[in-house]
Design a protein around this motif. Structure first.
Motif, PDB file in Angstrom:
ATOM      1  N   VAL A  96      19.105  13.874  -6.957  1.00 41.58           N
ATOM      2  CA  VAL A  96      19.116  12.930  -8.089  1.00 41.58           C
ATOM      3  C   VAL A  96      18.812  11.495  -7.644  1.00 41.58           C
ATOM      4  N   PRO A  97      19.506  10.940  -6.646  1.00 43.90           N
ATOM      5  CA  PRO A  97      19.171   9.567  -6.258  1.00 43.90           C
ATOM      6  C   PRO A  97      17.840   9.450  -5.510  1.00 43.90           C
ATOM      7  N   MET A  98      17.316  10.554  -5.009  1.00 47.83           N
ATOM      8  CA  MET A  98      16.053  10.497  -4.275  1.00 47.83           C
ATOM      9  C   MET A  98      14.827  10.542  -5.187  1.00 47.83           C
ATOM     10  N   MET A  99      14.983  11.002  -6.418  1.00 44.22           N
ATOM     11  CA  MET A  99      13.828  11.119  -7.317  1.00 44.22           C
ATOM     12  C   MET A  99      13.119   9.781  -7.566  1.00 44.22           C
ATOM     13  N   PRO A 100      13.837   8.697  -7.882  1.00 41.14           N
ATOM     14  CA  PRO A 100      13.124   7.421  -8.064  1.00 41.14           C
ATOM     15  C   PRO A 100      12.398   6.966  -6.797  1.00 41.14           C
ATOM     16  N   LEU A 101      12.996   7.227  -5.637  1.00 40.48           N
ATOM     17  CA  LEU A 101      12.354   6.851  -4.383  1.00 40.48           C
ATOM     18  C   LEU A 101      11.060   7.634  -4.169  1.00 40.48           C
ATOM     19  N   VAL A 102      11.086   8.918  -4.443  1.00 39.39           N
ATOM     20  CA  VAL A 102       9.889   9.743  -4.285  1.00 39.39           C
ATOM     21  C   VAL A 102       8.804   9.296  -5.263  1.00 39.39           C
ATOM     22  N   ARG A 103       9.189   8.980  -6.492  1.00 36.26           N
ATOM     23  CA  ARG A 103       8.204   8.477  -7.466  1.00 36.26           C
ATOM     24  C   ARG A 103       7.586   7.175  -6.998  1.00 36.26           C
TER      25      ARG A 103
ATOM     26  N   SER B  61       0.829  -1.201   0.000  1.00 31.75           N
ATOM     27  CA  SER B  61       0.000   0.000   0.000  1.00 31.75           C
ATOM     28  C   SER B  61       0.870   1.259   0.000  1.00 31.75           C
ATOM     29  N   MET B  62       0.267   2.357  -0.395  1.00 31.56           N
ATOM     30  CA  MET B  62       0.987   3.627  -0.446  1.00 31.56           C
ATOM     31  C   MET B  62       1.469   4.011   0.956  1.00 31.56           C
ATOM     32  N   ARG B  63       0.679   3.716   1.939  1.00 29.75           N
ATOM     33  CA  ARG B  63       1.035   4.058   3.317  1.00 29.75           C
ATOM     34  C   ARG B  63       2.335   3.358   3.734  1.00 29.75           C
ATOM     35  N   VAL B  64       2.461   2.077   3.412  1.00 29.05           N
ATOM     36  CA  VAL B  64       3.671   1.323   3.745  1.00 29.05           C
ATOM     37  C   VAL B  64       4.845   1.823   2.912  1.00 29.05           C
ATOM     38  N   ARG B  65       4.618   2.105   1.624  1.00 30.35           N
ATOM     39  CA  ARG B  65       5.689   2.635   0.777  1.00 30.35           C
ATOM     40  C   ARG B  65       6.200   3.962   1.326  1.00 30.35           C
ATOM     41  N   LYS B  66       5.309   4.818   1.782  1.00 25.13           N
ATOM     42  CA  LYS B  66       5.731   6.114   2.334  1.00 25.13           C
ATOM     43  C   LYS B  66       6.533   5.932   3.618  1.00 25.13           C
ATOM     44  N   LEU B  67       6.144   4.983   4.444  1.00 27.86           N
ATOM     45  CA  LEU B  67       6.894   4.723   5.674  1.00 27.86           C
ATOM     46  C   LEU B  67       8.299   4.229   5.347  1.00 27.86           C
ATOM     47  N   ILE B  68       8.397   3.232   4.484  1.00 28.36           N
ATOM     48  CA  ILE B  68       9.702   2.694   4.092  1.00 28.36           C
ATOM     49  C   ILE B  68      10.540   3.771   3.409  1.00 28.36           C
ATOM     50  N   GLY B  69       9.921   4.513   2.488  1.00 26.53           N
ATOM     51  CA  GLY B  69      10.628   5.571   1.779  1.00 26.53           C
ATOM     52  C   GLY B  69      11.140   6.661   2.698  1.00 26.53           C
ATOM     53  N   THR B  70      10.358   7.011   3.694  1.00 29.36           N
ATOM     54  CA  THR B  70      10.777   8.048   4.641  1.00 29.36           C
ATOM     55  C   THR B  70      11.991   7.597   5.447  1.00 29.36           C
TER      56      THR B  70
ATOM     57  N   MET C 161       7.312   6.150  -3.899  1.00 29.72           N
ATOM     58  CA  MET C 161       6.460   6.423  -2.748  1.00 29.72           C
ATOM     59  C   MET C 161       5.109   6.992  -3.181  1.00 29.72           C
ATOM     60  N   ALA C 162       5.081   7.784  -4.236  1.00 27.63           N
ATOM     61  CA  ALA C 162       3.860   8.462  -4.668  1.00 27.63           C
ATOM     62  C   ALA C 162       3.010   7.630  -5.618  1.00 27.63           C
ATOM     63  N   LYS C 163       3.510   6.449  -6.002  1.00 30.56           N
ATOM     64  CA  LYS C 163       2.768   5.597  -6.931  1.00 30.56           C
ATOM     65  C   LYS C 163       1.424   5.210  -6.303  1.00 30.56           C
ATOM     66  N   PRO C 164       0.332   5.368  -7.040  1.00 33.06           N
ATOM     67  CA  PRO C 164      -0.978   5.027  -6.460  1.00 33.06           C
ATOM     68  C   PRO C 164      -1.121   3.519  -6.244  1.00 33.06           C
ATOM     69  N   ASP C 165      -1.970   3.177  -5.295  1.00 32.90           N
ATOM     70  CA  ASP C 165      -2.243   1.769  -5.025  1.00 32.90           C
ATOM     71  C   ASP C 165      -2.937   1.142  -6.213  1.00 32.90           C
ATOM     72  N   LYS C 166      -2.646  -0.153  -6.432  1.00 33.74           N
ATOM     73  CA  LYS C 166      -3.365  -0.892  -7.468  1.00 33.74           C
ATOM     74  C   LYS C 166      -4.752  -1.250  -6.914  1.00 33.74           C
ATOM     75  N   PRO C 167      -5.785  -1.124  -7.750  1.00 35.01           N
ATOM     76  CA  PRO C 167      -7.111  -1.501  -7.258  1.00 35.01           C
ATOM     77  C   PRO C 167      -7.178  -3.005  -7.042  1.00 35.01           C
ATOM     78  N   HIS C 168      -7.901  -3.398  -6.016  1.00 34.37           N
ATOM     79  CA  HIS C 168      -8.087  -4.823  -5.757  1.00 34.37           C
ATOM     80  C   HIS C 168      -9.061  -5.408  -6.762  1.00 34.37           C
ATOM     81  N   SER C 169      -9.023  -6.709  -6.908  1.00 35.10           N
ATOM     82  CA  SER C 169      -9.875  -7.366  -7.895  1.00 35.10           C
ATOM     83  C   SER C 169     -11.356  -7.227  -7.540  1.00 35.10           C
ATOM     84  N   TYR C 170     -11.666  -7.040  -6.250  1.00 28.66           N
ATOM     85  CA  TYR C 170     -13.060  -6.902  -5.850  1.00 28.66           C
ATOM     86  C   TYR C 170     -13.555  -5.461  -5.965  1.00 28.66           C
ATOM     87  N   GLU C 171     -12.659  -4.511  -6.228  1.00 35.93           N
ATOM     88  CA  GLU C 171     -13.066  -3.118  -6.424  1.00 35.93           C
ATOM     89  C   GLU C 171     -13.308  -2.846  -7.892  1.00 35.93           C
TER      90      GLU C 171
END
Length: 74
Positions: free
Chosen positions: A54-61, A2-11, A63-73
């Motif tokens: 420069v090395p932080m740009m891929p990490l920020v991208r 999830s985006m929330r976990v990615r943001k925590l790890i990225g931070t 972190m900001a990637k939207p969550d994939k919708p679940h199959s039930y959504e």
């Protein structure tokens, strides 16, 4: 992941990287740069101050990637 976990790890990764890079930049700045002409010092400090982005740009991208919708959504 999830985006929330990615943001925590990225931070955490970003904080560790920035602290490490700051120590590296201070060591470089205390070296030969202090003996260089003022214009060279200015350019060196600007480059050292901005190059960490420069090395932080891929990490920020990632972190900001939207969550994939679940199959039930729809």
């Amino acid at each position: 992941m999830s985006m929330r976990v990615r943001k925590l790890i990225g931070t955490v990764v970003m904080l560790v990287f920035i602290i490490t890079y700051a120590l590296f930049a201070m060591a470089v700045a205390e070296g030969r740069i202090t003996e260089a002409p003022k214009l060279v010092q200015t350019v060196a400090y600007v480059v050292l101050g901005l190059i960490w982005i420069v090395p932080m740009m891929p990490l920020v991208r990632w972190m900001a990637k939207p969550d994939k919708p679940h199959s039930y959504e729809r």
